[in-house]
Design a protein around this motif. Sequence first.
Motif, PDB file in Angstrom:
ATOM      1  N   THR A 143       0.841  -1.204   0.000  1.00 25.92           N
ATOM      2  CA  THR A 143       0.000   0.000   0.000  1.00 25.92           C
ATOM      3  C   THR A 143       0.869   1.245   0.000  1.00 25.92           C
ATOM      4  N   LEU A 144       1.906   1.236   0.827  1.00 29.56           N
ATOM      5  CA  LEU A 144       2.813   2.386   0.893  1.00 29.56           C
ATOM      6  C   LEU A 144       3.650   2.526  -0.374  1.00 29.56           C
ATOM      7  N   ARG A 145       3.818   1.445  -1.103  1.00 22.19           N
ATOM      8  CA  ARG A 145       4.511   1.564  -2.392  1.00 22.19           C
ATOM      9  C   ARG A 145       3.646   2.318  -3.393  1.00 22.19           C
ATOM     10  N   ILE A 146       2.405   1.893  -3.523  1.00 19.86           N
ATOM     11  CA  ILE A 146       1.525   2.515  -4.517  1.00 19.86           C
ATOM     12  C   ILE A 146       1.120   3.922  -4.090  1.00 19.86           C
ATOM     13  N   TYR A 147       0.807   4.083  -2.811  1.00 19.00           N
ATOM     14  CA  TYR A 147       0.355   5.389  -2.311  1.00 19.00           C
ATOM     15  C   TYR A 147       1.167   5.755  -1.068  1.00 19.00           C
ATOM     16  N   PRO A 148       2.407   6.196  -1.259  1.00 21.15           N
ATOM     17  CA  PRO A 148       3.268   6.518  -0.114  1.00 21.15           C
ATOM     18  C   PRO A 148       2.721   7.685   0.700  1.00 21.15           C
ATOM     19  N   ILE A 149       3.125   7.740   1.953  1.00 22.12           N
ATOM     20  CA  ILE A 149       2.681   8.792   2.873  1.00 22.12           C
ATOM     21  C   ILE A 149       2.950  10.175   2.296  1.00 22.12           C
ATOM     22  N   ALA A 150       4.102  10.368   1.700  1.00 24.04           N
ATOM     23  CA  ALA A 150       4.444  11.626   1.034  1.00 24.04           C
ATOM     24  C   ALA A 150       4.923  11.309  -0.380  1.00 24.04           C
ATOM     25  N   LEU A 151       4.668  12.199  -1.312  1.00 26.72           N
ATOM     26  CA  LEU A 151       5.058  11.969  -2.700  1.00 26.72           C
ATOM     27  C   LEU A 151       6.551  12.157  -2.909  1.00 26.72           C
TER      28      LEU A 151
ATOM     29  N   PHE B  58      24.907  19.989 -10.830  1.00 29.27           N
ATOM     30  CA  PHE B  58      23.882  20.954 -10.431  1.00 29.27           C
ATOM     31  C   PHE B  58      24.532  22.061  -9.620  1.00 29.27           C
ATOM     32  N   THR B  59      24.190  23.282  -9.970  1.00 30.75           N
ATOM     33  CA  THR B  59      24.829  24.446  -9.372  1.00 30.75           C
ATOM     34  C   THR B  59      23.998  25.031  -8.229  1.00 30.75           C
ATOM     35  N   SER B  60      24.560  26.066  -7.611  1.00 32.63           N
ATOM     36  CA  SER B  60      23.947  26.703  -6.448  1.00 32.63           C
ATOM     37  C   SER B  60      22.496  27.110  -6.710  1.00 32.63           C
ATOM     38  N   GLU B  61      21.667  26.889  -5.688  1.00 31.03           N
ATOM     39  CA  GLU B  61      20.241  27.249  -5.642  1.00 31.03           C
ATOM     40  C   GLU B  61      19.329  26.293  -6.413  1.00 31.03           C
ATOM     41  N   THR B  62      19.881  25.266  -7.038  1.00 28.78           N
ATOM     42  CA  THR B  62      19.028  24.227  -7.615  1.00 28.78           C
ATOM     43  C   THR B  62      18.410  23.431  -6.470  1.00 28.78           C
ATOM     44  N   VAL B  63      17.120  23.144  -6.563  1.00 30.86           N
ATOM     45  CA  VAL B  63      16.429  22.363  -5.535  1.00 30.86           C
ATOM     46  C   VAL B  63      16.341  20.909  -6.000  1.00 30.86           C
ATOM     47  N   LEU B  64      16.830  19.989  -5.183  1.00 33.81           N
ATOM     48  CA  LEU B  64      16.852  18.566  -5.514  1.00 33.81           C
ATOM     49  C   LEU B  64      15.712  17.858  -4.791  1.00 33.81           C
ATOM     50  N   VAL B  65      14.939  17.053  -5.529  1.00 41.17           N
ATOM     51  CA  VAL B  65      13.764  16.395  -4.951  1.00 41.17           C
ATOM     52  C   VAL B  65      13.738  14.908  -5.317  1.00 41.17           C
ATOM     53  N   PRO B  66      14.211  14.027  -4.432  1.00 43.24           N
ATOM     54  CA  PRO B  66      14.006  12.595  -4.669  1.00 43.24           C
ATOM     55  C   PRO B  66      12.504  12.308  -4.616  1.00 43.24           C
ATOM     56  N   CYS B  67      11.966  11.702  -5.669  1.00 40.43           N
ATOM     57  CA  CYS B  67      10.519  11.524  -5.784  1.00 40.43           C
ATOM     58  C   CYS B  67      10.118  10.093  -5.414  1.00 40.43           C
ATOM     59  N   ILE B  68       9.518   9.945  -4.249  1.00 46.98           N
ATOM     60  CA  ILE B  68       9.105   8.633  -3.756  1.00 46.98           C
ATOM     61  C   ILE B  68       8.053   8.025  -4.674  1.00 46.98           C
ATOM     62  N   TYR B  69       7.066   8.816  -5.029  1.00 52.51           N
ATOM     63  CA  TYR B  69       5.935   8.327  -5.825  1.00 52.51           C
ATOM     64  C   TYR B  69       6.401   7.714  -7.137  1.00 52.51           C
ATOM     65  N   LEU B  70       7.297   8.393  -7.835  1.00 54.21           N
ATOM     66  CA  LEU B  70       7.769   7.877  -9.121  1.00 54.21           C
ATOM     67  C   LEU B  70       8.755   6.720  -8.948  1.00 54.21           C
ATOM     68  N   ALA B  71       9.589   6.764  -7.914  1.00 48.03           N
ATOM     69  CA  ALA B  71      10.518   5.661  -7.660  1.00 48.03           C
ATOM     70  C   ALA B  71       9.758   4.357  -7.420  1.00 48.03           C
ATOM     71  N   HIS B  72       8.607   4.460  -6.788  1.00 51.12           N
ATOM     72  CA  HIS B  72       7.799   3.285  -6.479  1.00 51.12           C
ATOM     73  C   HIS B  72       7.007   2.768  -7.671  1.00 51.12           C
ATOM     74  N   ARG B  73       7.066   3.487  -8.782  1.00 53.20           N
ATOM     75  CA  ARG B  73       6.284   3.082  -9.962  1.00 53.20           C
ATOM     76  C   ARG B  73       7.165   2.842 -11.189  1.00 53.20           C
ATOM     77  N   ARG B  74       8.441   2.643 -10.953  1.00 56.95           N
ATOM     78  CA  ARG B  74       9.337   2.324 -12.065  1.00 56.95           C
ATOM     79  C   ARG B  74       9.137   0.866 -12.474  1.00 56.95           C
ATOM     80  N   THR B  75       8.831   0.633 -13.738  1.00 55.03           N
ATOM     81  CA  THR B  75       8.595  -0.740 -14.205  1.00 55.03           C
ATOM     82  C   THR B  75       9.849  -1.591 -14.104  1.00 55.03           C
ATOM     83  N   GLU B  76      11.039  -0.951 -14.167  1.00 52.02           N
ATOM     84  CA  GLU B  76      12.290  -1.706 -14.048  1.00 52.02           C
ATOM     85  C   GLU B  76      12.426  -2.326 -12.652  1.00 52.02           C
ATOM     86  N   THR B  77      11.847  -1.669 -11.656  1.00 53.48           N
ATOM     87  CA  THR B  77      11.918  -2.165 -10.281  1.00 53.48           C
ATOM     88  C   THR B  77      10.689  -2.988  -9.917  1.00 53.48           C
ATOM     89  N   TYR B  78       9.535  -2.498 -10.329  1.00 48.64           N
ATOM     90  CA  TYR B  78       8.263  -3.134  -9.981  1.00 48.64           C
ATOM     91  C   TYR B  78       7.470  -3.442 -11.253  1.00 48.64           C
TER      92      TYR B  78
END
Length: 458
Positions: free
Chosen positions: A317-325, A343-363
Amino acid sequence: MKLLENIRTPALLQTLQLIAQPTISLENYATKYGDIFTVRVMGLKSPPIVFFSHPQAISDCFAIPAHKLDFKKATHVFKPLFGENSIVFQEGRSHQQQRQLLLPAFHGDNLKSYGQAICQITEEVTQNWTSGTNIYIHNLMSNITLEIILQVVFGISHGTRYQELKEKLSSLLEDVTKPWYSSLFFFPLLQQDLGAWSPWGIFLKRREEIDKLIYAEISERRLQNDAARTDILSLLMSARDVNGEQMTDKELRDQLVSLLLLGYETTSGVLAWVFHLIHSHPNVEHQLMQELNTLDNLTDPEAITQLPYLTAVCQETLRIYPIALICTPRMVQDRVEIMGHSFTSETVLVPCIYLAHRRTETYPEPEQFRPERFLNQKFSPYEYLPFGGGYRGCIGGAFSMYELKLVTAIILSHFQLSLTDKRPVHPVRRGITIVPSGGVKMVVTKKAKLKKQTRLFT
């Protein structure tokens, strides 16, 4: 690497799309631009925001030394809610010290000590359910998670202050989860106190009233100095940093409010998905009930939380619909490199849980609900990260998973639930999380009181 800042969609429109339809927007961007893409929000001069979903990119991002990142600027929208002393805004040594103070309250024997209370609260909230009653499971899960936070985290039992705090928190939390209201925190220009009838003025007044109740509880607790109490507030009050110093009242307040806002709607939303997904898949429901029926009784929370299929159901359940995206955003202070990209200064980096959990290569077939994934395979912390990861991972992750399993098991052991609306459910944004549309309407059938299923927590 393809960059989204070159697309014709205005930055403001991208912002509104991500706020109103985050899952659809993220999926569309990933389909078009791949595992790494860039958006611009909050205006034309805003810094680029780069989303990552590839496991290697997430690993690289988590490995970036803290001194090369700025977490305060990347998460400033939450400051009016959490308070400046929240662990969310701490960096470097301050963050490490606060994390060391907070973590013990959510792990080990302390975590186990909350099991009886979580089960009892679940039983109390559901004790008046009768066969044939129609319920909206999301609303009921919200009631349960708020009670758990008040009693287990805040340590406040029934009484005048408890009732006042419950009513005011419920009102604030309900508003914060509305898209139009939460937009106040994304657009600073809207944060104008124009009196009691202005949205921001109402928020400030309500926050002040809640703070008075919290500070009164902290003050009373300091006078009592009861070492026997095991609620999280009491544990935090007794904690000492490396210099032997206690948390101040303001620090305690900010941590409590952060735990409340990060643990209320998020957990209740996942619980709503748990019940929707279980009852949308009869084979899953059947296998889960078989496992629950192997328990001699429901008096041992530890036995419940060790059940492998129940655990797999919650994990999937947490894979498909994680607590935070997404994980905690981080702003680059000094040049960093991720998967060969600089990546240079002031770039904002966002690891995306929602998309990581929906990669066909993994799942394979990621849209399918298959708890057995977690029985047959172990995923890396960069492939499966429902609570974030690295040194900014959610400190309450273990507590949340513990809570999910206990609430689910107690309810399913006493009630047969059935979905009353067979129409497709889709994810909708509610605050910082996503919940099932329609609130998940179900009908209750009370089960016979077998020895294994007798209520023993109340």
